[in-house]
Design a protein around this motif. Structure first.
Motif, PDB file in Angstrom:
ATOM      1  N   LEU A  85       0.815  -1.217   0.000  1.00 22.32           N
ATOM      2  CA  LEU A  85       0.000   0.000   0.000  1.00 22.32           C
ATOM      3  C   LEU A  85       0.848   1.266   0.000  1.00 22.32           C
ATOM      4  O   LEU A  85       0.543   2.221  -0.719  1.00 22.32           O
ATOM      5  CB  LEU A  85      -0.949  -0.013   1.207  1.00 22.32           C
ATOM      6  CG  LEU A  85      -2.073  -1.048   1.149  1.00 22.32           C
ATOM      7  CD1 LEU A  85      -2.856  -1.053   2.450  1.00 22.32           C
ATOM      8  CD2 LEU A  85      -2.985  -0.782  -0.026  1.00 22.32           C
ATOM      9  N   VAL A  86       1.913   1.283   0.769  1.00 19.51           N
ATOM     10  CA  VAL A  86       2.769   2.475   0.829  1.00 19.51           C
ATOM     11  C   VAL A  86       3.516   2.670  -0.486  1.00 19.51           C
ATOM     12  O   VAL A  86       3.619   3.793  -0.995  1.00 19.51           O
ATOM     13  CB  VAL A  86       3.735   2.390   2.026  1.00 19.51           C
ATOM     14  CG1 VAL A  86       4.781   3.483   1.978  1.00 19.51           C
ATOM     15  CG2 VAL A  86       2.957   2.460   3.332  1.00 19.51           C
ATOM     16  N   ARG A  87       4.034   1.588  -1.066  1.00 19.90           N
ATOM     17  CA  ARG A  87       4.758   1.723  -2.340  1.00 19.90           C
ATOM     18  C   ARG A  87       3.817   2.143  -3.469  1.00 19.90           C
ATOM     19  O   ARG A  87       4.216   2.881  -4.361  1.00 19.90           O
ATOM     20  CB  ARG A  87       5.484   0.427  -2.669  1.00 19.90           C
ATOM     21  CG  ARG A  87       6.676   0.178  -1.751  1.00 19.90           C
ATOM     22  CD  ARG A  87       7.370  -1.126  -2.075  1.00 19.90           C
ATOM     23  NE  ARG A  87       8.087  -1.077  -3.330  1.00 19.90           N
ATOM     24  CZ  ARG A  87       9.358  -0.717  -3.462  1.00 19.90           C
ATOM     25  NH1 ARG A  87      10.037  -0.377  -2.394  1.00 19.90           N
ATOM     26  NH2 ARG A  87       9.939  -0.710  -4.640  1.00 19.90           N
ATOM     27  N   LEU A  88       2.582   1.676  -3.439  1.00 22.95           N
ATOM     28  CA  LEU A  88       1.604   2.134  -4.437  1.00 22.95           C
ATOM     29  C   LEU A  88       1.359   3.630  -4.298  1.00 22.95           C
ATOM     30  O   LEU A  88       1.282   4.352  -5.293  1.00 22.95           O
ATOM     31  CB  LEU A  88       0.281   1.386  -4.275  1.00 22.95           C
ATOM     32  CG  LEU A  88       0.146   0.052  -4.978  1.00 22.95           C
ATOM     33  CD1 LEU A  88      -1.174  -0.595  -4.619  1.00 22.95           C
ATOM     34  CD2 LEU A  88       0.261   0.213  -6.476  1.00 22.95           C
ATOM     35  N   LYS A  89       1.220   4.084  -3.059  1.00 29.40           N
ATOM     36  CA  LYS A  89       0.970   5.507  -2.817  1.00 29.40           C
ATOM     37  C   LYS A  89       2.133   6.363  -3.306  1.00 29.40           C
ATOM     38  O   LYS A  89       1.949   7.456  -3.813  1.00 29.40           O
ATOM     39  CB  LYS A  89       0.743   5.738  -1.322  1.00 29.40           C
ATOM     40  CG  LYS A  89       0.177   7.101  -0.997  1.00 29.40           C
ATOM     41  CD  LYS A  89      -0.086   7.234   0.494  1.00 29.40           C
ATOM     42  CE  LYS A  89      -1.253   6.355   0.867  1.00 29.40           C
ATOM     43  NZ  LYS A  89      -1.651   6.510   2.273  1.00 29.40           N
ATOM     44  N   LYS A  90       3.367   5.829  -3.177  1.00 35.34           N
ATOM     45  CA  LYS A  90       4.550   6.568  -3.620  1.00 35.34           C
ATOM     46  C   LYS A  90       4.832   6.388  -5.111  1.00 35.34           C
ATOM     47  O   LYS A  90       5.742   7.016  -5.649  1.00 35.34           O
ATOM     48  CB  LYS A  90       5.773   6.129  -2.820  1.00 35.34           C
ATOM     49  CG  LYS A  90       5.733   6.548  -1.369  1.00 35.34           C
ATOM     50  CD  LYS A  90       6.987   6.137  -0.656  1.00 35.34           C
ATOM     51  CE  LYS A  90       6.979   6.624   0.782  1.00 35.34           C
ATOM     52  NZ  LYS A  90       8.222   6.277   1.473  1.00 35.34           N
ATOM     53  N   GLY A  91       4.104   5.499  -5.770  1.00 33.57           N
ATOM     54  CA  GLY A  91       4.296   5.288  -7.200  1.00 33.57           C
ATOM     55  C   GLY A  91       5.454   4.369  -7.532  1.00 33.57           C
ATOM     56  O   GLY A  91       5.935   4.371  -8.667  1.00 33.57           O
ATOM     57  N   LYS A  92       5.893   3.556  -6.581  1.00 33.60           N
ATOM     58  CA  LYS A  92       6.999   2.628  -6.828  1.00 33.60           C
ATOM     59  C   LYS A  92       6.462   1.262  -7.240  1.00 33.60           C
ATOM     60  O   LYS A  92       5.289   0.951  -7.065  1.00 33.60           O
ATOM     61  CB  LYS A  92       7.849   2.492  -5.562  1.00 33.60           C
ATOM     62  CG  LYS A  92       8.549   3.771  -5.154  1.00 33.60           C
ATOM     63  CD  LYS A  92       9.419   3.536  -3.947  1.00 33.60           C
ATOM     64  CE  LYS A  92      10.159   4.805  -3.564  1.00 33.60           C
ATOM     65  NZ  LYS A  92      11.016   4.597  -2.400  1.00 33.60           N
ATOM     66  N   SER A  93       7.358   0.437  -7.761  1.00 31.19           N
ATOM     67  CA  SER A  93       6.999  -0.905  -8.202  1.00 31.19           C
ATOM     68  C   SER A  93       6.657  -1.800  -7.004  1.00 31.19           C
ATOM     69  O   SER A  93       7.314  -1.755  -5.971  1.00 31.19           O
ATOM     70  CB  SER A  93       8.149  -1.523  -8.986  1.00 31.19           C
ATOM     71  OG  SER A  93       7.875  -2.867  -9.280  1.00 31.19           O
ATOM     72  N   THR A  94       5.620  -2.627  -7.175  1.00 32.20           N
ATOM     73  CA  THR A  94       5.193  -3.524  -6.091  1.00 32.20           C
ATOM     74  C   THR A  94       5.259  -4.996  -6.489  1.00 32.20           C
ATOM     75  O   THR A  94       4.765  -5.844  -5.748  1.00 32.20           O
ATOM     76  CB  THR A  94       3.753  -3.190  -5.671  1.00 32.20           C
ATOM     77  OG1 THR A  94       2.894  -3.342  -6.804  1.00 32.20           O
ATOM     78  CG2 THR A  94       3.651  -1.788  -5.108  1.00 32.20           C
ATOM     79  N   LYS A  95       5.860  -5.305  -7.621  1.00 31.75           N
ATOM     80  CA  LYS A  95       5.858  -6.683  -8.123  1.00 31.75           C
ATOM     81  C   LYS A  95       6.498  -7.656  -7.129  1.00 31.75           C
ATOM     82  O   LYS A  95       5.920  -8.700  -6.813  1.00 31.75           O
ATOM     83  CB  LYS A  95       6.576  -6.744  -9.467  1.00 31.75           C
ATOM     84  CG  LYS A  95       6.511  -8.090 -10.117  1.00 31.75           C
ATOM     85  CD  LYS A  95       7.152  -8.068 -11.484  1.00 31.75           C
ATOM     86  CE  LYS A  95       7.046  -9.442 -12.119  1.00 31.75           C
ATOM     87  NZ  LYS A  95       7.613  -9.467 -13.455  1.00 31.75           N
ATOM     88  N   VAL A  96       7.668  -7.312  -6.618  1.00 32.61           N
ATOM     89  CA  VAL A  96       8.368  -8.201  -5.678  1.00 32.61           C
ATOM     90  C   VAL A  96       7.571  -8.339  -4.387  1.00 32.61           C
ATOM     91  O   VAL A  96       7.459  -9.435  -3.827  1.00 32.61           O
ATOM     92  CB  VAL A  96       9.799  -7.670  -5.393  1.00 32.61           C
ATOM     93  CG1 VAL A  96      10.464  -8.474  -4.299  1.00 32.61           C
ATOM     94  CG2 VAL A  96      10.626  -7.675  -6.660  1.00 32.61           C
TER      95      VAL A  96
END
Length: 123
Positions: A85-96
């Motif tokens: 959720l935090v990485r999505l909010k920051k616009g970073k990749s969440t695949k791993v």
């Protein structure tokens, strides 16, 4: 009430539902709703950890090693949910994070249902 797994199972099921609701709200662009659901989800993280910790200390004398591994995996599931959720909010990749989340969730569910106080799905 805490002597059975019902409260713990209910709390992590609600946490998973809130996690996917927060994802849906983020994907639809509703920032305010996402923030509210994310904060409620964080409250449920605490409830899940509290009920899981209680069950761990209550029943770990049955098989301390496996219950310890399950407790650790459960904390990792919560950590990966939060990181996604935090990485999505920051616009970073969440695949791993998604891969690690699914693996840790499946392992936690397997151990939780396989251990003596879980349900007997896996004979």
């Amino acid at each position: 009430m805490l002597d059975s797994t019902h409260l713990h199972i209910t709390s992590w099921v609600i946490a998973l539902i809130l996690f996917f609701v927060a994802l849906a709200l983020h994907n639809s662009g509703q920032a305010k709703g996402n923030k509210i659901v994310h904060m409620v989800l964080r409250l449920f993280y605490v409830v899940v950890i509290f009920t899981g910790g209680y069950l761990f200390f209550e029943y770990s004398d049955i098989n301390a090693a496996l219950y310890g591994v399950k407790f650790l995996l459960g904390v990792l599931v919560i950590a990966f949910m939060e990181m996604i959720l935090v990485r999505l909010k920051k616009g970073k990749s969440t695949k791993v994070m998604w891969i690690l989340f699914v693996i840790s969730l499946l392992c936690t569910l397997y151990l939780g249902f396989r251990l003596p106080i879980g349900f007997n799905f896996f004979m």
